[in-house]
Design an enzyme around this catalytic site. Structure first.
Site, PDB file in Angstrom:
ATOM      1  CG  ASP A  45      -0.366  -0.081   2.527  1.00 55.54           C
ATOM      2  OD1 ASP A  45       0.871  -0.145   2.619  1.00 55.54           O
ATOM      3  OD2 ASP A  45      -1.120  -0.081   3.524  1.00 55.54           O
ATOM      4  CE  LYS A 112       3.402  -5.905   4.234  1.00 58.45           C
ATOM      5  NZ  LYS A 112       3.032  -4.713   5.044  1.00 58.45           N
ATOM      6  CD  GLU A 114       0.743  -1.412   8.154  1.00 55.60           C
ATOM      7  OE1 GLU A 114       1.213  -1.143   7.039  1.00 55.60           O
ATOM      8  OE2 GLU A 114       0.366  -0.543   8.972  1.00 55.60           O
ATOM      9  CD  GLU A 181       8.104   0.048   7.764  1.00 51.36           C
ATOM     10  OE1 GLU A 181       8.303   1.142   7.200  1.00 51.36           O
ATOM     11  OE2 GLU A 181       7.106  -0.662   7.531  1.00 51.36           O
TER      12      GLU A 181
END
Length: 266
Positions: A45, A112, A114, A181
């Site tokens: 994204d 995926k 988050e 990350e």
């Protein structure tokens, strides 16, 4: 070219060979990236920022992700394909299942998401229905407003313990890949050693099982913003072509010369 699978990624982890990941958003780059030896393409994204020109990933819709996923799937030759589920596409378990199914039908091999502990029931619901899940911890761009900006996560003891705890819980819930990350390299190493699933780092040091960068970043196309963890493979390698730069990225990750100390956080 033989298509890579989730089993292929686990095999790379088993033999301690770093996994190479790059983003792509269209058929042309997907073909080039996959033919250059990259094992995983992430349709991120991040396209909201690098393609659409937004200042965050929040405006991206699931319909837009499906469109770009279809484009990438058309051009891909061999890479394993992961699709980001965008902001609020998995706010409820029902939404998550419906939107994940749409991304898989568009060509993804995995979706995926988050987030940490709050995602456990959602991940279990999705994976129980045969959709592989990649989790994402540390700096989660969809939550950048609540995090107070693009900042390194897990630097204090309490937050580091929480990220480690979340990582183990996400794996137990069914996630079979984890992106870390912008976390300290020692924390990323501890998490990678604690898990049986592969970890993919971005700004997480050299001890994760693989590395990912945004394609436009590693080609030096985002001149207005260069995070600490990015290396410009066009300039650093004096690459004559985009293909040369991607091949050098793969080589650097495989040899563990990237990321170097200057790309990591303590």
């Amino acid at each position: 070219m033989k298509k890579l699978t989730l089993h292929s990624l686990f095999a790379l982890k088993e033999k301690k060979e770093p996994i190479t990941v790059l983003t792509a958003y269209d058929a042309t780059f997907a073909k080039l990236v996959s033919e250059s030896g990259v094992e995983v393409i992430l349709v991120g994204d991040s396209l909201g920022m690098v393609i659409q020109g937004h200042d965050s990933t929040v405006p991206v819709t699931n319909e837009e992700m499906c469109y770009h996923m279809r484009c990438v799937a058309k051009g891909n030759q061999s890479a394993f394909l992961i699709a980001d589920m965008p902001y609020m596409a998995y706010a409820t378990e029902e939404q998550a299942l419906s939107n994940a199914a749409a991304l898989m039908q568009a060509g993804a091999n995995m979706v995926k998401l988050e987030g940490g502990e709050w995602l456990l029931p959602t991940i279990k619901k999705i994976t129980d229905r045969g959709i592989p899940v990649c989790a994402h911890l540390g700096l989660t761009p969809q939550s950048v407003d609540s995090l107070g900006g693009f900042k390194v996560q897990g630097r204090d003891e309490a937050s580091a313990k929480q990220i480690l705890s979340d990582a183990i819980a996400l794996q137990d819930a069914g996630a079979t890949l984890l992106v870390l990350e912008c976390v300290p390299q020692e924390l990323a190493k501890e998490i990678s050693e604690a898990l049986t699933i592969p970890t993919i780092g971005i700004g997480a040091g050299k001890d994760t099982d693989g590395q990912v960068l945004v394609l436009q970043d590693m080609l030096g196309l985002n001149s207005n913003f260069k995070p600490k963890f990015v290396r410009n493979f066009m300039a650093d390698e004096s690459a004559a072509t985009v293909e040369d730069a991607i091949i050098q990225y793969v080589k650097a990750v495989k040899e563990k010369s990237f990321p170097a100390a200057e790309h990591c956080f303590d």
